[in-house]
Scaffold this active site. Sequence first.
Site, mmCIF file in Angstrom:
data_model
loop_
_atom_site.group_PDB
_atom_site.id
_atom_site.type_symbol
_atom_site.label_atom_id
_atom_site.label_comp_id
_atom_site.label_asym_id
_atom_site.label_seq_id
_atom_site.Cartn_x
_atom_site.Cartn_y
_atom_site.Cartn_z
ATOM 1 N N SER A 1 -41.106 -67.610 25.061
ATOM 2 C CA SER A 1 -40.481 -68.543 24.127
ATOM 3 C C SER A 1 -40.386 -69.935 24.762
ATOM 4 O O SER A 1 -41.414 -70.556 25.015
ATOM 5 C CB SER A 1 -39.115 -67.999 23.692
ATOM 6 O OG SER A 1 -38.635 -68.676 22.561
ATOM 7 N N HIS B 1 -43.135 -66.819 18.567
ATOM 8 C CA HIS B 1 -42.463 -66.011 17.522
ATOM 9 C C HIS B 1 -43.119 -66.249 16.160
ATOM 10 O O HIS B 1 -42.444 -66.406 15.140
ATOM 11 C CB HIS B 1 -40.975 -66.349 17.469
ATOM 12 C CG HIS B 1 -40.297 -66.270 18.796
ATOM 13 N ND1 HIS B 1 -40.358 -65.139 19.585
ATOM 14 C CD2 HIS B 1 -39.545 -67.174 19.486
ATOM 15 C CE1 HIS B 1 -39.659 -65.350 20.697
ATOM 16 N NE2 HIS B 1 -39.183 -66.574 20.669
#
Length: 241
Positions: free
Chosen positions: A134, A170
């Site tokens: 991330s 994501h």
Amino acid sequence: MPASQPTILATSGGYRYGERIQLEFNALLHHAVELSGTGRSTPRVTHLGTASGDQRYFNDHMQEAARHAGWSLTNLNLFPMPNLDDIEGHLLDQDVVWVNGGSVANLLAVWDVHDLRPVFRRVWEAGVVLAGVSAGSICWFLGGTTDSFGPELRAVTNGLALLPYGNGVHYDSEERRRPLVHRLVADGTLPTTHCTDDGVGLVYHGTELVEAVTEQDGKGAYVVTRDGDTAVEERLEPRRI
């Protein structure tokens, strides 16, 4: 022994719930160690939790997961002050540097306060594998999409730029990520952008994307390029690890 060339593994994964412990390292984090080519019986991994403020409870989860994996793990904290005297020397002696998620904008700001941009470049050039999830993925690129500034996603464009692309994380689990990536690439805010579904990682040797890998079935990676004033998306099928 460092990797034979500068190597980055940029991911949207790496962890799983443990059976006896809170957190275990999933296949992507194990792959980062494999990419290092380490000959050590106990791989050396340093974790940076800067993007979440160096949460001590998560450091404990990482230490426990490392013991379970048979690795030697150091938590490099920058809050309230660096916990190591020689950050660069320490990182150069590692097999993998793993950066956890959180606020990529805050992570970059704190790293700049400590003048870590040139340090990470030298560590990367020395063959220590740079990896993360991330925010810990976006940081290695020119920029990407982030919720660092609030619930509405925005662009971040001041990444370390070791990789000359944008990065989308994501991609399958947060519905606003894909359309924003397309918009930012179409209007030139981001260059060609490499994206990962949850559980997927992208392997780079130097600045070349050489492979997409996944720890979950049915997942994808994507390259989004600009064509005039529109964005074009190409799916890459990752290799199961």
